[in-house]
Design a protein around this motif. Structure first.
Motif, PDB file in Angstrom:
ATOM      1  N   GLU A 224      56.097   9.556  41.256  1.00 32.98           N
ATOM      2  CA  GLU A 224      57.085   8.520  41.497  1.00 32.98           C
ATOM      3  C   GLU A 224      58.441   9.103  41.889  1.00 32.98           C
ATOM      4  OE1 GLU A 224      56.237   5.451  41.711  1.00 32.98           O
ATOM      5  OE2 GLU A 224      54.179   5.875  41.040  1.00 32.98           O
ATOM      6  N   ARG A 225      59.039   8.496  42.919  1.00 34.68           N
ATOM      7  CA  ARG A 225      60.319   8.982  43.435  1.00 34.68           C
ATOM      8  C   ARG A 225      61.399   9.017  42.357  1.00 34.68           C
ATOM      9  NH1 ARG A 225      64.022   5.645  47.820  1.00 34.68           N
ATOM     10  NH2 ARG A 225      65.970   6.750  47.373  1.00 34.68           N
ATOM     11  N   SER A 226      61.451   7.992  41.518  1.00 38.11           N
ATOM     12  CA  SER A 226      62.497   7.917  40.498  1.00 38.11           C
ATOM     13  C   SER A 226      62.398   9.063  39.502  1.00 38.11           C
ATOM     14  CB  SER A 226      62.414   6.579  39.753  1.00 38.11           C
ATOM     15  OG  SER A 226      61.143   6.430  39.120  1.00 38.11           O
ATOM     16  N   VAL A 227      61.222   9.668  39.394  1.00 40.02           N
ATOM     17  CA  VAL A 227      61.031  10.811  38.505  1.00 40.02           C
ATOM     18  C   VAL A 227      61.275  12.116  39.263  1.00 40.02           C
ATOM     19  CG1 VAL A 227      59.384  12.040  37.022  1.00 40.02           C
ATOM     20  CG2 VAL A 227      59.411   9.529  37.065  1.00 40.02           C
ATOM     21  N   LEU A 228      60.711  12.217  40.459  1.00 37.92           N
ATOM     22  CA  LEU A 228      60.833  13.451  41.236  1.00 37.92           C
ATOM     23  C   LEU A 228      62.283  13.791  41.575  1.00 37.92           C
ATOM     24  CD1 LEU A 228      57.842  13.025  43.718  1.00 37.92           C
ATOM     25  CD2 LEU A 228      57.972  14.583  41.768  1.00 37.92           C
ATOM     26  N   GLU A 229      63.076  12.775  41.856  1.00 45.46           N
ATOM     27  CA  GLU A 229      64.451  13.052  42.278  1.00 45.46           C
ATOM     28  C   GLU A 229      65.293  13.658  41.147  1.00 45.46           C
ATOM     29  OE1 GLU A 229      65.815   9.328  43.707  1.00 45.46           O
ATOM     30  OE2 GLU A 229      65.986   8.384  41.727  1.00 45.46           O
ATOM     31  N   ARG A 230      64.764  13.653  39.941  1.00 45.43           N
ATOM     32  CA  ARG A 230      65.473  14.272  38.817  1.00 45.43           C
ATOM     33  C   ARG A 230      65.519  15.796  38.934  1.00 45.43           C
ATOM     34  NH1 ARG A 230      65.469  11.370  33.895  1.00 45.43           N
ATOM     35  NH2 ARG A 230      64.901   9.177  34.149  1.00 45.43           N
ATOM     36  N   PHE A 231      64.472  16.376  39.514  1.00 47.67           N
ATOM     37  CA  PHE A 231      64.389  17.841  39.492  1.00 47.67           C
ATOM     38  C   PHE A 231      63.968  18.476  40.815  1.00 47.67           C
ATOM     39  CE2 PHE A 231      60.477  16.021  37.633  1.00 47.67           C
ATOM     40  CZ  PHE A 231      59.529  16.474  38.539  1.00 47.67           C
ATOM     41  N   ALA A 232      63.589  17.678  41.808  1.00 41.68           N
ATOM     42  CA  ALA A 232      63.117  18.240  43.077  1.00 41.68           C
ATOM     43  C   ALA A 232      64.306  18.652  43.939  1.00 41.68           C
ATOM     44  CB  ALA A 232      62.237  17.217  43.801  1.00 41.68           C
ATOM     45  N   ARG A 233      64.705  19.905  43.789  1.00 37.27           N
ATOM     46  CA  ARG A 233      65.828  20.451  44.557  1.00 37.27           C
ATOM     47  C   ARG A 233      65.433  21.821  45.117  1.00 37.27           C
ATOM     48  NH1 ARG A 233      70.730  18.036  44.049  1.00 37.27           N
ATOM     49  NH2 ARG A 233      70.821  16.275  42.581  1.00 37.27           N
ATOM     50  N   HIS A 234      65.909  22.116  46.308  1.00 35.37           N
ATOM     51  CA  HIS A 234      65.578  23.383  46.953  1.00 35.37           C
ATOM     52  C   HIS A 234      66.091  24.539  46.096  1.00 35.37           C
ATOM     53  CE1 HIS A 234      65.105  26.498  49.975  1.00 35.37           C
ATOM     54  NE2 HIS A 234      64.355  25.649  50.656  1.00 35.37           N
ATOM     55  N   HIS A 235      65.225  25.505  45.858  1.00 34.59           N
ATOM     56  CA  HIS A 235      65.582  26.576  44.921  1.00 34.59           C
ATOM     57  C   HIS A 235      66.677  27.489  45.456  1.00 34.59           C
ATOM     58  CE1 HIS A 235      63.507  30.165  46.762  1.00 34.59           C
ATOM     59  NE2 HIS A 235      62.923  29.197  47.433  1.00 34.59           N
ATOM     60  N   GLU A 236      66.929  27.463  46.770  1.00 31.39           N
ATOM     61  CA  GLU A 236      67.984  28.311  47.342  1.00 31.39           C
ATOM     62  C   GLU A 236      69.269  27.529  47.619  1.00 31.39           C
ATOM     63  OE1 GLU A 236      65.366  31.738  49.648  1.00 31.39           O
ATOM     64  OE2 GLU A 236      65.980  29.944  50.758  1.00 31.39           O
ATOM     65  N   THR A 237      69.121  26.344  48.209  1.00 29.70           N
ATOM     66  CA  THR A 237      70.310  25.585  48.615  1.00 29.70           C
ATOM     67  C   THR A 237      70.762  24.569  47.571  1.00 29.70           C
ATOM     68  OG1 THR A 237      69.044  23.817  49.697  1.00 29.70           O
ATOM     69  CG2 THR A 237      69.534  25.792  51.012  1.00 29.70           C
ATOM     70  N   GLY A 238      69.848  24.179  46.676  1.00 31.31           N
ATOM     71  CA  GLY A 238      70.178  23.158  45.697  1.00 31.31           C
ATOM     72  C   GLY A 238      70.130  21.752  46.247  1.00 31.31           C
ATOM     73  N   ARG A 239      69.736  21.607  47.507  1.00 33.94           N
ATOM     74  CA  ARG A 239      69.686  20.271  48.110  1.00 33.94           C
ATOM     75  C   ARG A 239      68.504  19.467  47.579  1.00 33.94           C
ATOM     76  NH1 ARG A 239      70.816  21.966  54.458  1.00 33.94           N
ATOM     77  NH2 ARG A 239      73.029  22.514  54.188  1.00 33.94           N
ATOM     78  N   PRO A 240      68.703  18.165  47.382  1.00 38.38           N
ATOM     79  CA  PRO A 240      67.600  17.321  46.884  1.00 38.38           C
ATOM     80  C   PRO A 240      66.446  17.274  47.885  1.00 38.38           C
ATOM     81  CG  PRO A 240      69.713  16.182  46.722  1.00 38.38           C
ATOM     82  CD  PRO A 240      69.947  17.395  47.564  1.00 38.38           C
ATOM     83  N   MET A 241      65.267  17.080  47.375  1.00 34.57           N
ATOM     84  CA  MET A 241      64.104  16.885  48.250  1.00 34.57           C
ATOM     85  C   MET A 241      64.321  15.641  49.104  1.00 34.57           C
ATOM     86  SD  MET A 241      60.104  16.191  47.201  1.00 34.57           S
ATOM     87  CE  MET A 241      59.712  17.888  46.787  1.00 34.57           C
ATOM     88  N   PRO A 242      64.081  15.728  50.413  1.00 36.33           N
ATOM     89  CA  PRO A 242      64.250  14.556  51.287  1.00 36.33           C
ATOM     90  C   PRO A 242      63.375  13.388  50.831  1.00 36.33           C
ATOM     91  CG  PRO A 242      63.952  16.559  52.585  1.00 36.33           C
ATOM     92  CD  PRO A 242      63.668  16.922  51.164  1.00 36.33           C
ATOM     93  N   GLU A 243      63.888  12.180  51.027  1.00 37.43           N
ATOM     94  CA  GLU A 243      63.126  10.990  50.635  1.00 37.43           C
ATOM     95  C   GLU A 243      61.798  10.912  51.367  1.00 37.43           C
ATOM     96  OE1 GLU A 243      65.243   7.329  50.835  1.00 37.43           O
ATOM     97  OE2 GLU A 243      67.053   8.141  49.883  1.00 37.43           O
ATOM     98  N   THR A 244      61.788  11.369  52.621  1.00 33.50           N
ATOM     99  CA  THR A 244      60.540  11.325  53.398  1.00 33.50           C
ATOM    100  C   THR A 244      59.465  12.178  52.743  1.00 33.50           C
ATOM    101  OG1 THR A 244      61.411  13.113  54.791  1.00 33.50           O
ATOM    102  CG2 THR A 244      61.666  10.857  55.606  1.00 33.50           C
TER     103      THR A 244
END
Length: 650
Positions: free
Chosen positions: A481-501
């Motif tokens: 679920e997106r509402s759960v993934l967005e809590r921790f899905a971040r690029h390990h180098e840039t820190g950017r959140p995982m794209p919604e797509t």
């Protein structure tokens, strides 16, 4: 109140264990001599003797799985006869049985303890003649030894094999992170080593471009541990004999005596009904894979092609590749995100603690509620050579109240085999790994959240085996679920959140080729269950598996495939005639998930009820009753079809 983890003094095994068991026997003998026998003065101290054994022996059993060595093996194997004799002696003790028969519990949990104990005494042969009791003891000891030998053979065979690849063309397309771990040197030049440990094995089976090398690796994997064939034959003979001594026609009936499923026909019917629903979908999935393979000139898709072309098909149809997710799932961040999510769901917190551990990469947290610590959890998440493959939760301490009214906390281990971190690279997870971590965490909180005062029905103790996967499967559903993934899905180098797509593609991939996966699990479940409905030996075992594959395996495995040699769940674990439990429990978990998660929103009222009725109450009542108390109804079987988008299967 927490027992610190310390590495056992292996040289003192089995003598120290023997001394503890003798001390327990003396305590139990004293209990039986007391004229007054009520629940608090008799059952509570009796249960405490089991806690003492677990506290003492679990660290050794745990180390034998996660830091396996000759010393752990020798100490563990030397202990098995003592434990087997001890537990058999207790379970066949007529005086103990009669003492429990005279006790009435004061509440539902205490009554359930007494009910389960009386049932288990009977299932251990307490009413049998002495000669048959002795034979059961011999059988149980030998089975424990055989289970251990099966597991050790599998670990040794896994560690003994390696595939060295020298041509760079043969690793084109394998993710860089996997290549970095596989990279080694041979005669001064760079080569790549792939093994049968799951992260390494799956990396090449999924991305390796050389078909002949995929087959070589696959053949090594499905023919591991041929010594286990003789062990399987003996295990099946002993299980069949044990069932008949206890008055059952076959072992599957004995297995169901402690489960939710009422009889053999219910299990077989359930699995066949699910297979019928999945087959039409699976046939279409296989057609797509075969068409894609033909584009590469492959006329006949083989088992060692499935992972490779599944990944290619996912990339083509969904524009999704599991490797796309890995940069966003750094292990430490995922773990912290999971802990934060569980904290918010259930109103608790996880506090890191610095305590003794068995490996420097192990992380430990205390669980707190309203500022009070109530449990402890250990995470050992990375693969290493002397660690048994797979993922599991193992309980150590169990929440309970002793005869003096003192409260004891719970503790547990969560073990996985994720890609290991190095000085140069962090441990990066595929989304499948994230799901695995959520799954094992579901088991852990089922044990750790218990508020039951009676040890034998607290946490996971006493829970029907075909219900025990319910909380783990329930929690893993949130990992999509997106509402759960967005809590921790971040690029390990840039820190950017995982794209919604990309998060949408993860959700879309949930049921990608799901019907094939369902059929595979049903094949395993039917094989396990039918294998225990009569005595199979030697070639008969393979013949049974081949018969099931003729119906369920739309891509027939090669004739050399000996899956059973590595089927540790049923020959080295607790799933004998119970592998169906994964799908049986999934009816509960799917129904519960839809009850708690509606249109992307978590229903806090339902989640509060889930915590109170399911997680906190252990096995204080049968799961069917707890479920009905929670939702006011039984589980809806249609929820499983809905979970897999199989509603229109027929």
């Amino acid at each position: 109140m927490f027992v610190p983890f310390t590495s056992p003094d292996f040289d003192k095994f089995p003598d120290a264990l023997k001394a503890l068991l003798e001390e327990n026997e003396s305590s139990i003998k004293s209990l039986l001599q007391e004229k007054k026998r009520d629940y608090r003065s008799f059952v509570r101290p009796y249960m405490e003797t089991f806690e003492k054994v677990d506290l003492f022996f679990t660290p050794l059993a745990h180390l034998n799985s996660v830091e396996n060595s000759k010393r752990t093996q020798q100490a563990y194997e030397a202990s098995l006869p003592l434990l087997s004799h001890y537990h058999t002696k207790l379970s066949q003790n007529r005086e103990l049985f009669e003492a429990f028969s005279q006790i009435t519990g004061e509440d539902r949990a205490q009554q359930e303890v007494v009910r389960q104990e009386l049932r288990d005494f009977r299932l251990s042969g307490v009413d049998l003649p002495e000669k048959k009791k002795k034979r059961l003891e011999t059988i149980d000891l030998r089975l424990s030894e055989l289970n251990n030998h099966f597991s050790q053979n599998l670990l040794d065979a896994t560690n003994a094999y390696e595939l060295i690849i020298e041509d760079p063309k043969d690793v084109e397309g394998v993710p860089e992170s996997d290549l970095e771990l596989a990279k080694t040197e041979k005669e001064g030049k760079t080569v790549w080593k792939f093994t049968l440990q799951i992260p390494s094995y799956m990396a090449y089976m999924t991305y390796g471009p050389n078909r002949s090398l995929r087959e070589e690796l696959y053949r090594a994997y499905v023919t591991r541990a041929p010594k286990n064939q003789a062990i399987i034959d003996e295990i099946l003979r002993l299980r069949d004999e044990k069932a008949k001594i206890l008055g059952f026609d076959h072992f599957s009936e004995l297995s169901l005596a402690t489960k939710m499923a009422p009889k053999d026909e219910a299990v077989i019917g359930f699995l066949n009904e699910l297979a019928d629903a999945a087959l039409p979908h699976a046939e279409k999935e296989v057609e797509k894979l075969q068409a894609l393979a033909k584009e590469d000139g492959i006329e006949e898709l083989e088992s060692y092609d499935v992972a490779y072309y599944s990944e290619k098909l996912k990339k083509r149809d969904l524009d999704f590749d599991d490797e796309m997710t890995r940069p966003y799932f750094e292990q430490g961040r995922v773990l912290q995100g999971l802990l934060d999510f569980v904290s918010e769901l259930f109103g608790i917190s996880f506090e890191p603690v610095d305590v003794p551990v068995w490996n420097e990469k192990v992380k430990v947290f205390d669980l707190q509620e309203r500022g009070e610590t109530f449990a402890r959890i250990y995470f050992d998440l990375e693969a290493r050579k002397n660690k048994r493959g797979g993922a599991w939760m193992n309980d150590w301490q169990t929440h309970h109240e002793d005869e003096k009214g003192a409260e004891h906390p719970a503790s547990a281990f969560v073990v996985c085999n994720f890609q290991p971190s190095t000085q140069a690279t962090p441990s990066l997870l595929r989304h499948d790994d994230v799901v695995t971590l959520f799954h094992e965490m579901g088991h852990a909180i089922h044990h750790l959240f218990s508020k039951v005062k009676e040890r034998f029905v607290s946490g996971i103790h006493g829970v029907e085996w075909d219900a025990v996967e319910f909380p783990s499967q329930f929690l893993e559903n949130f990992a999509y679920e997106r509402s759960v993934l967005e809590r921790f899905a971040r690029h390990h180098e840039t820190g950017r959140p995982m794209p919604e797509t990309l998060m949408r593609k993860i959700k879309q991939s949930k049921n990608f080729l799901a019907a094939m996966g369902i059929l595979r699990q049903i094949e395993f479940a039917l094989f396990d269950f039918m294998l225990h409905q009569k005595l199979y030996q030697g070639d008969e075992i393979q013949a049974l598996l081949d018969t099931l594959r003729a119906r369920l395996a739309l891509i027939k495995p090669p004739s050399y495939n000996r899956f059973q040699w590595g089927f540790a769940h049923i020959f080295a674990g607790g799933y004998a005639a119970g592998y169906y439990s994964y799908k049986w429990a999934e009816v509960l978990s799917a129904d519960a998930f839809f009850a708690c998660f509606d249109s992307g929103r978590i229903r806090t009222d339902r989640m509060d009820g889930y915590k109170h009725y399911i997680l906190e109450r252990g096995a204080s009542e049968p799961m069917q009753e707890l479920y009905r108390e929670w939702l006011g109804r039984g589980p809806d079987p249609k929820a499983l079809m809905k979970l897999y988008d199989l509603v229109d299967a027929r």
